[in-house]
Design a protein around this motif. Sequence first.
Motif, PDB file in Angstrom:
ATOM      1  N   ALA A  77       1.156  -1.046  -0.034  1.00 24.54           N
ATOM      2  CA  ALA A  77       0.273  -0.144   0.344  1.00 24.54           C
ATOM      3  C   ALA A  77       1.070   1.300   0.091  1.00 24.54           C
ATOM      4  CB  ALA A  77      -0.534   0.079   1.233  1.00 24.54           C
ATOM      5  N   TYR A  78       0.125   2.155  -0.446  1.00 25.33           N
ATOM      6  CA  TYR A  78       0.794   3.397  -0.729  1.00 25.33           C
ATOM      7  C   TYR A  78       0.155   4.642   0.177  1.00 25.33           C
ATOM      8  CZ  TYR A  78       2.813   0.665  -3.878  1.00 25.33           C
ATOM      9  OH  TYR A  78       3.840  -0.380  -4.546  1.00 25.33           O
ATOM     10  N   VAL A  79       0.997   5.673   0.470  1.00 26.18           N
ATOM     11  CA  VAL A  79       0.806   7.132   1.274  1.00 26.18           C
ATOM     12  C   VAL A  79       1.226   7.909   0.616  1.00 26.18           C
ATOM     13  CG1 VAL A  79      -0.123   7.853   3.489  1.00 26.18           C
ATOM     14  CG2 VAL A  79      -0.011   5.531   3.598  1.00 26.18           C
ATOM     15  N   GLY A 102      -3.661  12.046 -10.817  1.00 21.65           N
ATOM     16  CA  GLY A 102      -2.226  10.640 -10.523  1.00 21.65           C
ATOM     17  C   GLY A 102      -2.545  10.255  -9.946  1.00 21.65           C
ATOM     18  N   ILE A 103      -3.078  10.099  -8.310  1.00 22.81           N
ATOM     19  CA  ILE A 103      -2.593   9.718  -7.689  1.00 22.81           C
ATOM     20  C   ILE A 103      -4.776   8.335  -7.834  1.00 22.81           C
ATOM     21  CG2 ILE A 103      -3.529   9.458  -5.145  1.00 22.81           C
ATOM     22  CD1 ILE A 103      -1.382  11.847  -4.814  1.00 22.81           C
ATOM     23  N   THR A 104      -5.421   9.454  -7.906  1.00 22.96           N
ATOM     24  CA  THR A 104      -6.430   8.229  -8.624  1.00 22.96           C
ATOM     25  C   THR A 104      -6.583   7.536  -9.708  1.00 22.96           C
ATOM     26  OG1 THR A 104      -7.991  10.703  -7.656  1.00 22.96           O
ATOM     27  CG2 THR A 104      -8.961   9.055  -8.855  1.00 22.96           C
ATOM     28  N   PHE A 111      -4.781   0.299  -7.264  1.00 20.11           N
ATOM     29  CA  PHE A 111      -3.216   0.536  -6.828  1.00 20.11           C
ATOM     30  C   PHE A 111      -3.734   1.389  -4.668  1.00 20.11           C
ATOM     31  CE2 PHE A 111      -0.543   1.152  -9.910  1.00 20.11           C
ATOM     32  CZ  PHE A 111       0.902   1.078  -9.003  1.00 20.11           C
ATOM     33  N   SER A 112      -3.979   0.210  -3.505  1.00 23.28           N
ATOM     34  CA  SER A 112      -3.588   1.002  -2.698  1.00 23.28           C
ATOM     35  C   SER A 112      -3.547   2.272  -2.373  1.00 23.28           C
ATOM     36  CB  SER A 112      -3.996  -0.084  -1.315  1.00 23.28           C
ATOM     37  OG  SER A 112      -4.741  -1.454  -2.216  1.00 23.28           O
ATOM     38  N   ILE A 113      -4.083   3.496  -1.653  1.00 22.05           N
ATOM     39  CA  ILE A 113      -3.480   4.507  -1.878  1.00 22.05           C
ATOM     40  C   ILE A 113      -4.449   5.701  -0.838  1.00 22.05           C
ATOM     41  CG2 ILE A 113      -2.730   6.887  -2.387  1.00 22.05           C
ATOM     42  CD1 ILE A 113      -2.115   4.843  -5.498  1.00 22.05           C
ATOM     43  N   ALA A 144      -6.866   4.876   5.415  1.00 25.37           N
ATOM     44  CA  ALA A 144      -7.766   4.996   4.251  1.00 25.37           C
ATOM     45  C   ALA A 144      -6.620   3.851   3.065  1.00 25.37           C
ATOM     46  CB  ALA A 144      -7.669   5.960   3.182  1.00 25.37           C
ATOM     47  N   ALA A 145      -5.500   3.371   3.034  1.00 20.50           N
ATOM     48  CA  ALA A 145      -4.727   2.835   2.164  1.00 20.50           C
ATOM     49  C   ALA A 145      -4.682   1.537   2.691  1.00 20.50           C
ATOM     50  CB  ALA A 145      -3.360   3.556   2.392  1.00 20.50           C
TER      51      ALA A 145
END
Length: 177
Positions: A77-79, A102-104, A111-113, A144-145
Amino acid sequence: MAGSEQHYTLPRGSVSKPTKVLIVVAPYYKDIADELIAGATAEIEAWGATPEVIEVPGALEIPTAIAMAGRMSDYDAYVALGCVIRGETTHYDTVCNDSSRGITLLGLQGFSIGNGILTVENRDQALARARVAEQNKGGGAAAAALHLLALSRKWGASKSGVGFLPVADEASLTGKA
């Protein structure tokens, strides 16, 4: 004022297997970034996961770094953390919109962001949102991630036996070649 409102948050979960979470931070406003990192790190550790922090030059580089890590490494996962404070030019709008977009797009690819890039009018708003003792948006982004990762793991179970058999396999089952 948003700081005095009460919001529902999902209960904290936990991970059942080793989990690595990459925190990608743009430390342009270092004191604000440090608060965001503190909140995110504490939340990740509270779930039983392991955080790692990398820095990038600015908020626009965050989605690129996450995409690179997704291709080249093995994070679960990413934050995304950073802060964009409105200035006198339209650059603020570009940075806010494009980093968010970009994140969306990465999220839509699976991706779990958690997005913890603050987009604010002034430093006071940023600090109120970043501070762990106040709104703790770094911790919220980490949660959230990890909630998205939990959904990914739930839905990513093996799907063997579902769907059609290839022609060669079907022939071997019927004894017809």
